[in-house]
Write a protein that holds these residues in place. Structure first.
Motif, PDB file in Angstrom:
ATOM      1  N   ALA A  21      49.382  91.196  78.674  1.00  0.00           N
ATOM      2  CA  ALA A  21      47.932  90.990  78.785  1.00  0.00           C
ATOM      3  C   ALA A  21      47.167  92.176  78.208  1.00  0.00           C
ATOM      4  N   LEU A  22      47.680  93.383  78.429  1.00  0.00           N
ATOM      5  CA  LEU A  22      47.047  94.573  77.866  1.00  0.00           C
ATOM      6  C   LEU A  22      47.151  94.583  76.349  1.00  0.00           C
ATOM      7  N   LEU A  25      44.631  92.173  75.135  1.00  0.00           N
ATOM      8  CA  LEU A  25      43.300  92.774  75.303  1.00  0.00           C
ATOM      9  C   LEU A  25      42.984  93.685  74.113  1.00  0.00           C
ATOM     10  N   ASN A  28      42.348  91.710  70.968  1.00  0.00           N
ATOM     11  CA  ASN A  28      41.004  91.128  70.921  1.00  0.00           C
ATOM     12  C   ASN A  28      39.931  92.186  70.688  1.00  0.00           C
ATOM     13  N   LEU A 171      41.892  88.833  81.713  1.00  0.00           N
ATOM     14  CA  LEU A 171      42.166  90.215  81.314  1.00  0.00           C
ATOM     15  C   LEU A 171      42.348  90.324  79.810  1.00  0.00           C
ATOM     16  N   SER A 172      43.114  89.411  79.233  1.00  0.00           N
ATOM     17  CA  SER A 172      43.340  89.459  77.785  1.00  0.00           C
ATOM     18  C   SER A 172      42.072  89.121  77.009  1.00  0.00           C
ATOM     19  N   SER A 174      39.051  89.570  77.941  1.00  0.00           N
ATOM     20  CA  SER A 174      37.991  90.556  78.141  1.00  0.00           C
ATOM     21  C   SER A 174      37.863  91.499  76.947  1.00  0.00           C
ATOM     22  N   GLY A 175      38.904  91.556  76.130  1.00  0.00           N
ATOM     23  CA  GLY A 175      38.817  92.358  74.909  1.00  0.00           C
ATOM     24  C   GLY A 175      37.749  91.871  73.951  1.00  0.00           C
TER      25      GLY A 175
END
Length: 411
Positions: A21-22, A25, A28, A171-172, A174-175
């Motif tokens: 997920a990071l 993020l 993105n 979370l992903s 949100s980038g």
């Protein structure tokens, strides 16, 4: 008696799934940075004191032009450059959704990010050769960004436990919100100290580096990842035996994406006088009614696998959102005075149609044991096609006489 203990939930901060997920993020953030940065660098790229539209040559100030070349681009060309990336994104949506069920997600997301970053690096060089090359680079950028944004959602089919689907997805994604913030914070500083070309070089290089990191760290299935712990692997695989929630949410997610694209593109066509208002309404209504019918037929005859079925089902549902730029907003064109009343009236008709469709579907399923879904899908296709033909013949886009406000004149 079975005393087996359910798999223990792995803490978020040390789990592979949150690492993915990071990564998404950051992906993105880079994508949005590459997309938005030209909106700020354009101020430095264009000489506002010189006549625009004469040539692509930069002004004759050698020391300044070493790090900040300036071009005589008209405001019309600037607008096309800034919006051209969305054409690539629009073109890529349907092919990306289809290919994500066929090809490796690792290769598709990583390659799309790398190629978007590569064309970001090429923009300063393209600007030296002419505005047409900049526009081409931006369209290709949008093409690969659309692929990356669409295919990355499929990652969570195998990596997101049902209780964490919203958390991991948000979370992903949100980038996409953090990216413009990063651009606003550092682009001005880079332009002033290093020159505007370095903005594209920095964001492009970061994207290339991140794509290489993606190829190294991402695995499509938890069971194949060499670094995942046994407890996390068991937790994800056991939880996904209820993966139907995520699969059911994908059509709605893509419908939301298509609705945003439809609204943006219809406004672009109208603001640039590319198409008349009536043509725009008919075009997006055609897409919103014909594409779902087409993908429904594909669902019946071309979906030979689980992934193929999911893809055509998602596309059949999501492409209906193109009507957002067509028939669903058309009432505002023909009768703004009665918009609230007419929308309420049409909503009642739509809800009635939904109730009738549910009833008819139940009757067909109960009475036809051989091919009930074939009949149901053909009825839906026929309804869409008949409605589309009726709309294309009778649609209007100007205020009707009965909806015009009358002004009383007193002598």
């Amino acid at each position: 008696m079975d005393n087996q203990v359910p798999p223990r939930k792995v803490p978020n901060f040390c789990s592979i799934r949150y690492g993915i997920a990071l990564l998404l993020l950051l992906c993105n953030v880079i994508i949005m940075s590459q997309r938005v940065c030209m909106s700020l660098t354009m101020i430095t790229m264009v000489n506002s004191t010189e006549p625009h539209g004469l040539s692509n040559t930069s002004t004759k100030e050698p020391q300044e032009n070493i790090k900040n070349p300036v071009y005589n681009w008209s405001t019309e060309i600037q607008g096309i450059m800034l919006s051209s990336i969305f054409y690539g994104i629009l073109i890529s949506q349907i092919p990306a959704g289809y290919l994500s069920g066929i090809y490796s997600l690792k290769k598709m997301v990583g390659s799309a990010l790398f190629l978007s970053s590569l064309f970001t690096l090429l923009i300063p060089l393209a600007a030296e050769f002419g505005e047409a090359l900049v526009i081409i680079c931006r369209v290709i950028q949008g093409l690969f960004q659309g692929i990356a944004l669409t295919t990355q959602q499929v990652v969570w089919i195998k990596w997101a436990p049902p209780l964490e689907q919203v958390r991991l997805t948000s979370l992903s994604l949100s980038g996409l919100l953090l990216g413009p913030c990063v651009v606003l914070l550092i682009t001005g500083f880079i332009c002033d100290s290093l020159g505007w070309p370095m903005v594209f070089y920095i964001f492009g290089a970061c994207g290339c580096a991140l794509s290489l990191l993606w190829f190294v760290l991402f695995y499509e299935d938890p069971k194949d990842h060499p670094c995942i712990s046994k407890s996390e692997k068991e937790y994800i695989t056991s939880a996904l035996t209820q993966q139907n929630g995520l699969l059911s949410s994908l059509p709605h997610l893509f419908a939301w994406i298509f609705a945003i694209l439809a609204g943006h593109m219809s406004d672009v066509f109208l603001s640039r006088n590319i198409l008349s208002l009536l043509t725009i309404r008919k075009l997006f209504t055609l897409l919103g009614l014909l594409l779902p019918a087409l993908f429904s037929l594909c669902l019946l005859y071309l979906s030979s696998s689980f992934h193929g079925t999911m893809i055509f089902l998602i596309l059949a549902n999501a492409t209906g959102s193109f009507c957002m730029g067509g028939i669903l907003i058309n009432v505002l064109d023909i009768a703004p005075r009665y918009y609230g009343f007419l929308k309420g009236f049409t909503n009642v008709i739509g809800l009635t149609g939904g109730l009738v469709a549910s009833t008819v579907t139940g009757v067909i399923l109960s009475q036809d044991q051989d091919s009930p879904w074939l009949k149901i899908f053909f009825m839906m296709v026929a309804n869409n096609v008949i409605s589309l033909i009726f709309y294309l013949i009778f649609a209007k886009a100007e205020i009707q006489d009965w909806a015009k406000e009358t002004q009383n004149t007193y002598l």
